[in-house]
Design a protein around this motif. Structure first.
Motif, short mmCIF file in Angstrom:
data_model
loop_
_atom_site.label_atom_id
_atom_site.label_comp_id
_atom_site.label_asym_id
_atom_site.label_seq_id
_atom_site.Cartn_x
_atom_site.Cartn_y
_atom_site.Cartn_z
N GLN A 1 0.83 -1.20 0.00
CA GLN A 1 0.00 0.00 0.00
C GLN A 1 0.87 1.25 0.00
O GLN A 1 1.96 1.26 0.58
CB GLN A 1 -0.91 0.02 1.23
CG GLN A 1 -1.92 -1.11 1.27
CD GLN A 1 -1.36 -2.38 1.88
OE1 GLN A 1 -0.26 -2.38 2.41
NE2 GLN A 1 -2.09 -3.46 1.77
N THR A 2 0.39 2.31 -0.63
CA THR A 2 1.08 3.60 -0.63
C THR A 2 0.07 4.70 -0.37
O THR A 2 -1.12 4.56 -0.67
CB THR A 2 1.78 3.87 -1.97
OG1 THR A 2 0.81 3.85 -3.02
CG2 THR A 2 2.86 2.85 -2.25
N VAL A 3 0.57 5.79 0.19
CA VAL A 3 -0.24 6.97 0.47
C VAL A 3 0.44 8.18 -0.14
O VAL A 3 1.65 8.38 0.07
CB VAL A 3 -0.41 7.17 1.98
CG1 VAL A 3 -1.19 8.45 2.27
CG2 VAL A 3 -1.12 5.97 2.61
N GLN B 1 0.32 12.37 -0.76
CA GLN B 1 -0.22 13.71 -0.53
C GLN B 1 0.47 14.63 -1.53
O GLN B 1 1.67 14.88 -1.44
CB GLN B 1 0.06 14.16 0.91
CG GLN B 1 -0.69 13.31 1.94
CD GLN B 1 -0.38 13.73 3.35
OE1 GLN B 1 0.25 13.00 4.11
NE2 GLN B 1 -0.86 14.91 3.75
N CYS C 1 -5.51 13.64 -0.33
CA CYS C 1 -4.79 12.40 -0.04
C CYS C 1 -5.35 11.31 -0.96
O CYS C 1 -6.57 11.16 -1.07
CB CYS C 1 -4.96 12.00 1.42
SG CYS C 1 -4.28 10.38 1.85
N TYR D 1 -4.57 7.07 -2.07
CA TYR D 1 -3.88 5.87 -1.59
C TYR D 1 -4.08 4.75 -2.59
O TYR D 1 -4.98 4.80 -3.43
CB TYR D 1 -4.40 5.46 -0.20
CG TYR D 1 -5.89 5.23 -0.16
CD1 TYR D 1 -6.76 6.29 0.03
CD2 TYR D 1 -6.42 3.96 -0.33
CE1 TYR D 1 -8.13 6.09 0.04
CE2 TYR D 1 -7.78 3.75 -0.31
CZ TYR D 1 -8.64 4.83 -0.14
OH TYR D 1 -10.00 4.63 -0.13
N LEU E 1 -8.52 4.76 7.48
CA LEU E 1 -7.78 5.94 7.04
C LEU E 1 -7.78 6.98 8.15
O LEU E 1 -8.77 7.12 8.88
CB LEU E 1 -8.41 6.52 5.78
CG LEU E 1 -8.34 5.62 4.54
CD1 LEU E 1 -9.30 6.11 3.47
CD2 LEU E 1 -6.93 5.55 4.00
N LYS F 1 -10.25 5.96 -4.40
CA LYS F 1 -9.16 5.85 -3.42
C LYS F 1 -8.66 7.24 -3.05
O LYS F 1 -7.46 7.53 -3.10
CB LYS F 1 -8.04 4.97 -3.97
CG LYS F 1 -8.51 3.53 -4.20
CD LYS F 1 -7.43 2.65 -4.78
CE LYS F 1 -7.99 1.25 -5.04
NZ LYS F 1 -7.01 0.37 -5.69
N CYS G 1 -1.68 12.14 6.18
CA CYS G 1 -2.69 11.14 5.89
C CYS G 1 -2.06 9.77 6.13
O CYS G 1 -0.87 9.57 5.83
CB CYS G 1 -3.12 11.29 4.43
SG CYS G 1 -4.35 10.12 3.83
N TYR H 1 -2.76 5.27 6.31
CA TYR H 1 -3.57 4.10 5.95
C TYR H 1 -3.22 2.96 6.88
O TYR H 1 -2.05 2.77 7.25
CB TYR H 1 -3.26 3.71 4.51
CG TYR H 1 -3.82 2.39 4.04
CD1 TYR H 1 -3.20 1.18 4.39
CD2 TYR H 1 -4.95 2.34 3.24
CE1 TYR H 1 -3.72 -0.02 3.96
CE2 TYR H 1 -5.46 1.12 2.79
CZ TYR H 1 -4.83 -0.05 3.15
OH TYR H 1 -5.34 -1.24 2.71
N GLY I 1 1.61 9.26 4.41
CA GLY I 1 2.03 10.11 3.32
C GLY I 1 3.14 11.04 3.81
O GLY I 1 3.50 11.03 4.99
#
Lengths: 118, 116
Positions: free
Chosen positions: A2-4, A6, A23, A25, A34, A73, A92, A94, A109
């Protein structure tokens, strides 16, 4: 993994106005949480708001609300009636709802620095 | 007052020295975490512990070590093997409750480590 993201390193808002922080994701999971955290100049991380992915209703905490778009997302934070004390870095984050291994840990993020002009 | 304390607030280390950062919580939380924060970066996970006497590596564990002998305490040692230890270090804790929505992570005030 997973990536976030901003995409706004810095934002500025006039006192008493409204500002929205973005934000996005990336995940293949359907169940997750979140968060938005605030880090003022003191550098203490403070939880602002959280959203469960299974809830369609957007979370609200006083002047803070989110626009959660699961299909897109996207998880933006709206600050209404901005105050000088809102000036801070906003992160932000996750978290998977699956607790196997490290999947229960927060992924952050890079943050958005919010300035509030008097 | 319930909360998470970290000490010291500022720490200076000479190259080649090991230093230990303290993290204590009285929230009766099961899980504890260590994060590193660099300028322009988000937080990155170093180590985490879900229960006493057990801990797991995070994304950037190299050059760090931890222990979890008590539920309340989760000290982090920055060893001389850590190539670039100058950073801000944050400790967090949470309830460990798989499937629950109550396990939000709460953070301590942080320790700023500078290598001289």
């Amino acid at each position: 993994a997973q990536t976030v993201t901003q995409s706004q390193p810095e934002m500025s808002v006039q006192e008493a106005e409204t500002v929205t922080l973005s934000c996005t994701y990336d995940t293949s999971e359907s169940d997750y949480y979140l968060f938005w955290y605030k880090q003022p100049p003191s550098r203490q991380m403070i939880l602002v708001i959280r959203q469960e992915a299974y809830k369609q209703q957007n979370a609200t905490e006083n002047r803070f609300s989110v626009n959660f778009q699961k299909a897109a997302k996207s998880f933006s934070l709206k600050i209404s009636d901005s105050q000088l004390g809102d000036a801070a870095m906003y992160f932000c984050a996750y978290r998977s709802a699956n607790y196997g291994g490290s999947q229960g840990n927060l992924i952050f993020g890079k943050g958005t620095k919010l300035s509030v002009k008097p | 007052d319930g909360g998470i304390t970290q000490s010291p607030k500022y720490l200076f280390r000479k190259e080649g020295q090991n230093v230990t950062l303290s993290c204590e919580q009285n929230l009766n939380h099961d899980a504890m975490y260590w994060y590193r924060q660099d300028p322009g970066q988000g937080l990155r996970l170093i180590y985490y512990s879900q229960i006493v006497n057990d801990f797991q590596k995070g994304d950037i564990a190299e050059g760090y070590s931890v222990s979890r002998e008590k539920k309340e305490s989760f000290p982090l040692t920055v060893t001389s093997a850590q190539k670039n230890p100058t950073a801000f270090y944050l400790c967090a804790s949470s309830i460990w409750a798989p499937g629950s929505s109550t396990d939000t992570q709460y953070f301590g005030p942080g320790t700023r480590l500078t290598v001289l």
